[in-house]
Design a protein around this motif. Structure first.
Motif, PDB file in Angstrom:
ATOM      1  N   GLY A  61      41.857  44.635  47.254  1.00  0.00           N
ATOM      2  CA  GLY A  61      42.871  45.032  46.289  1.00  0.00           C
ATOM      3  C   GLY A  61      43.143  44.004  45.209  1.00  0.00           C
ATOM      4  O   GLY A  61      44.075  44.171  44.420  1.00  0.00           O
ATOM      5  N   CYS A  62      42.338  42.949  45.165  1.00  0.00           N
ATOM      6  CA  CYS A  62      42.560  41.864  44.196  1.00  0.00           C
ATOM      7  C   CYS A  62      42.274  42.338  42.773  1.00  0.00           C
ATOM      8  O   CYS A  62      41.217  42.897  42.500  1.00  0.00           O
ATOM      9  CB  CYS A  62      41.666  40.669  44.554  1.00  0.00           C
ATOM     10  SG  CYS A  62      41.618  39.386  43.301  1.00  0.00           S
ATOM     11  N   LYS A  63      43.211  42.081  41.864  1.00  0.00           N
ATOM     12  CA  LYS A  63      43.021  42.406  40.458  1.00  0.00           C
ATOM     13  C   LYS A  63      42.724  41.161  39.620  1.00  0.00           C
ATOM     14  O   LYS A  63      42.138  41.255  38.551  1.00  0.00           O
ATOM     15  CB  LYS A  63      44.266  43.107  39.901  1.00  0.00           C
ATOM     16  CG  LYS A  63      44.522  44.477  40.521  1.00  0.00           C
ATOM     17  CD  LYS A  63      45.740  45.136  39.892  1.00  0.00           C
ATOM     18  CE  LYS A  63      45.987  46.520  40.493  1.00  0.00           C
ATOM     19  NZ  LYS A  63      47.190  47.165  39.894  1.00  0.00           N
ATOM     20  N   ARG A  64      43.162  40.003  40.101  1.00  0.00           N
ATOM     21  CA  ARG A  64      42.938  38.758  39.351  1.00  0.00           C
ATOM     22  C   ARG A  64      42.496  37.685  40.334  1.00  0.00           C
ATOM     23  O   ARG A  64      43.315  36.996  40.936  1.00  0.00           O
ATOM     24  CB  ARG A  64      44.207  38.335  38.616  1.00  0.00           C
ATOM     25  CG  ARG A  64      44.041  37.052  37.804  1.00  0.00           C
ATOM     26  CD  ARG A  64      45.274  36.763  36.995  1.00  0.00           C
ATOM     27  NE  ARG A  64      45.420  37.678  35.879  1.00  0.00           N
ATOM     28  CZ  ARG A  64      46.518  37.787  35.142  1.00  0.00           C
ATOM     29  NH1 ARG A  64      47.562  37.042  35.417  1.00  0.00           N
ATOM     30  NH2 ARG A  64      46.572  38.637  34.132  1.00  0.00           N
ATOM     31  N   PRO A  65      41.187  37.521  40.538  1.00  0.00           N
ATOM     32  CA  PRO A  65      40.707  36.532  41.514  1.00  0.00           C
ATOM     33  C   PRO A  65      41.008  35.108  41.068  1.00  0.00           C
ATOM     34  O   PRO A  65      41.245  34.835  39.887  1.00  0.00           O
ATOM     35  CB  PRO A  65      39.200  36.796  41.549  1.00  0.00           C
ATOM     36  CG  PRO A  65      38.885  37.407  40.232  1.00  0.00           C
ATOM     37  CD  PRO A  65      40.086  38.221  39.853  1.00  0.00           C
ATOM     38  N   ILE A  66      40.987  34.204  42.031  1.00  0.00           N
ATOM     39  CA  ILE A  66      41.135  32.777  41.757  1.00  0.00           C
ATOM     40  C   ILE A  66      39.759  32.241  41.371  1.00  0.00           C
ATOM     41  O   ILE A  66      38.786  32.479  42.075  1.00  0.00           O
ATOM     42  CB  ILE A  66      41.666  32.040  42.996  1.00  0.00           C
ATOM     43  CG1 ILE A  66      43.017  32.625  43.423  1.00  0.00           C
ATOM     44  CG2 ILE A  66      41.797  30.543  42.729  1.00  0.00           C
ATOM     45  CD1 ILE A  66      43.510  32.120  44.762  1.00  0.00           C
ATOM     46  N   GLU A  67      39.678  31.520  40.261  1.00  0.00           N
ATOM     47  CA  GLU A  67      38.384  31.044  39.777  1.00  0.00           C
ATOM     48  C   GLU A  67      38.387  29.532  39.586  1.00  0.00           C
ATOM     49  O   GLU A  67      39.386  28.952  39.150  1.00  0.00           O
ATOM     50  CB  GLU A  67      38.012  31.740  38.463  1.00  0.00           C
ATOM     51  CG  GLU A  67      37.746  33.234  38.627  1.00  0.00           C
ATOM     52  CD  GLU A  67      37.283  33.879  37.335  1.00  0.00           C
ATOM     53  OE1 GLU A  67      37.862  33.554  36.284  1.00  0.00           O
ATOM     54  OE2 GLU A  67      36.339  34.687  37.378  1.00  0.00           O
TER      55      GLU A  67
END
Length: 226
Positions: A61-67
């Motif tokens: 459900g992730c819309k903004r992953p950690i990068e």
């Protein structure tokens, strides 16, 4: 990647794959992703630098992953010959209120424009937030013209800001979970990777928000004006 990170990724519920962009990690939960980012951020940044790509952590459900990007691990930045073209390619994605922009600060703007996570840069001598990227504008729910003119002491509790300043004096880069103001109406729990850096004898702090802010009641003693 480091042995400790690989050990985590080999646990049940974790998955990862390689692509032309870098490494994509799938965590069991958002909390697991945040914990990995906090505990192994340096190792993930070093991996991104080695593969000349990025390391992305997502979850269901992730819309903004950690990068994580290679420049986070060193002073590695875009070469000046390509810097202007790269910034123009992200028209409207990064905003700055400071008129004089040394090359090193301009490079930070390029990196902020390329980052999918919210990024801001604050001058330490006057606490003015001078640079925000588009994801940060959206997170703050504040027009960039206002966001890049803010004096950020108003959006911190005094004791929390004092702790941040102390940590910045002893650590050049760290990840921290704390509470702070997004705008005049919203206070939230934030997880941010902070970095202190110097350009032309002026100190700045860069913040990259690693997780979706969790709104909480505005505490008494907050600097947010009525």
């Amino acid at each position: 990647m480091s042995t400790s990170v690989i050990k985590i990724l080999n646990q049940q519920g974790w998955n990862y794959k390689l692509s032309h962009e870098g490494v994509s990690i799938r965590a069991p939960t958002k909390q697991d992703a945040t914990n990995l980012a906090q505990s192994s951020g340096d190792a993930l940044s070093e991996t991104a630098a080695k593969i000349k790509g990025k390391v992305r952590i997502g979850w269901r459900g992730c819309k903004r992953p950690i990068e994580f990007f290679g420049w986070m691990a060193s002073s590695e930045m875009p070469q000046s010959a390509e810097m202007a073209d790269r910034l123009l390619a992200f028209d409207g994605a990064v905003f700055c209120s400071q008129l004089h922009l040394p090359v090193a600060l301009l490079r930070r703007m390029v990196a902020a424009a390329e980052n999918n996570l919210p990024v801001s840069i604050v001058r330490q001598d006057n606490y003015k937030q001078i640079i925000v990227n588009q994801p940060m504008v959206e997170m703050l729910q504040t027009p960039p013209e206002i966001a890049t003119q803010r004096v950020m002491t108003r959006f911190w509790l005094p004791e929390v800001l004092a702790e941040l300043e102390q940590r910045l004096r002893h650590e050049s880069r760290f990840t921290w979970t704390y509470s702070g103001g997004l705008n005049e109406q919203t206070w939230a729990i934030l997880t941010t990777q902070f970095e202190a850096f110097e350009v032309d004898s002026i100190w700045y702090r860069q913040g990259i928000c690693l997780a979706t802010p969790q709104p909480v009641p505005i505490p008494s003693g907050a600097y947010i004006p009525a």
